[in-house]
Design an enzyme around this catalytic site. Structure first.
Site: not given
Ligand code: 5RP
Length: 222
Positions: A81, A103
């Protein structure tokens, strides 16, 4: 090189961290979009992806990459990410794309967080970038006052944004984040906070930093 060129560079470099045969954790944002495009060339060699947003899921699916429910996956070797800021300890501010809660959930499934970022994201101290905080709507005013009282921060709702989970997002300006882990731990205790965009408990193990000289690899351990 433009910032987007640097994002493409690290997006492609992250492929080296994908474990063949495994499920890959996939983040959200313009840097991750480059990673997803690169992952398409590798799709026959992975078991699928767990995604952190509807946008990333759509892009993965458009490439024919299987998107798995996070509940169906017990653990994954890597989560890849971007970040809005990362410091020299691997602590990050995330959530510029409003996907911070999912996330963090996918990062929690992963053994290692591989951060991919252009060089502008590396900072000495977190806090110049407004801190995203996903909140339950009825708690927004209380949390806004609390940021002012506890940290001198000014929280404002991100206009026109509802998260993938149907919640509000506050952006908090004026913070000095000297101890990311302590601040994350404290804010997590406030009723109505769904998640805070400080990633200290889930800090990066590695950061692939896109620079004009190429990809610089920062290692933070664990
Ligand atoms: C999304 C995020 C992103 O990782 C962060 O905003 C960086 O985005 P970009 O790669 O577009 O610069 O946290 O919620």
């Amino acid at each position: 090189m433009t910032a987007d060129d640097l994002k493409a560079l690290v997006g492609r470099a992250a492929l080296a961290y994908v474990v063949p045969g495994s499920v890959v954790g996939v983040g959200t944002g313009s840097t991750v979009n480059h990673f997803i495009d690169a992952l398409a060339t590798f799709k026959g060699q992975i078991a699928g992806a767990v995604s952190s947003s509807e946008k990333s899921s759509e892009r993965l699916a458009a490439h024919g990459i299987a998107v798995l429910d996070a509940n169906a996956v017990a653990a994954i070797p890597v989560y890849i990410d971007g970040a809005d800021e990362i410091d020299h300890g691997g602590h990050m501010i995330k959530g510029g794309g409003a996907a911070l809660t999912r996330e963090k959930i996918v990062a929690d499934l992963a053994e290692r967080f591989i951060c991919i970022a252009d060089a502008s994201k590396l900072v000495e101290r977190l806090g110049s970038y407004p801190l995203p905080v996903e909140v339950i709507a009825m708690a927004a005013a209380r949390i806004t006052r609390r940021f002012a009282e506890a940290y001198g921060g000014v929280a404002t709702p991100r206009q026109g944004v509802t998260t993938d989970n149907g919640n509000l997002l506050l952006d908090v300006r004026g913070l000095q984040i000297a101890d990311p882990l302590a601040m994350e731990t404290e804010i997590n205790q406030w009723p109505g906070v769904v998640s805070v965009g400080i990633f200290a408990r889930h800090r990066a193990s590695v950061c692939l930093l896109g620079t004009a000289q190429g990809v610089q690899t920062l290692r933070f351990g664990a």
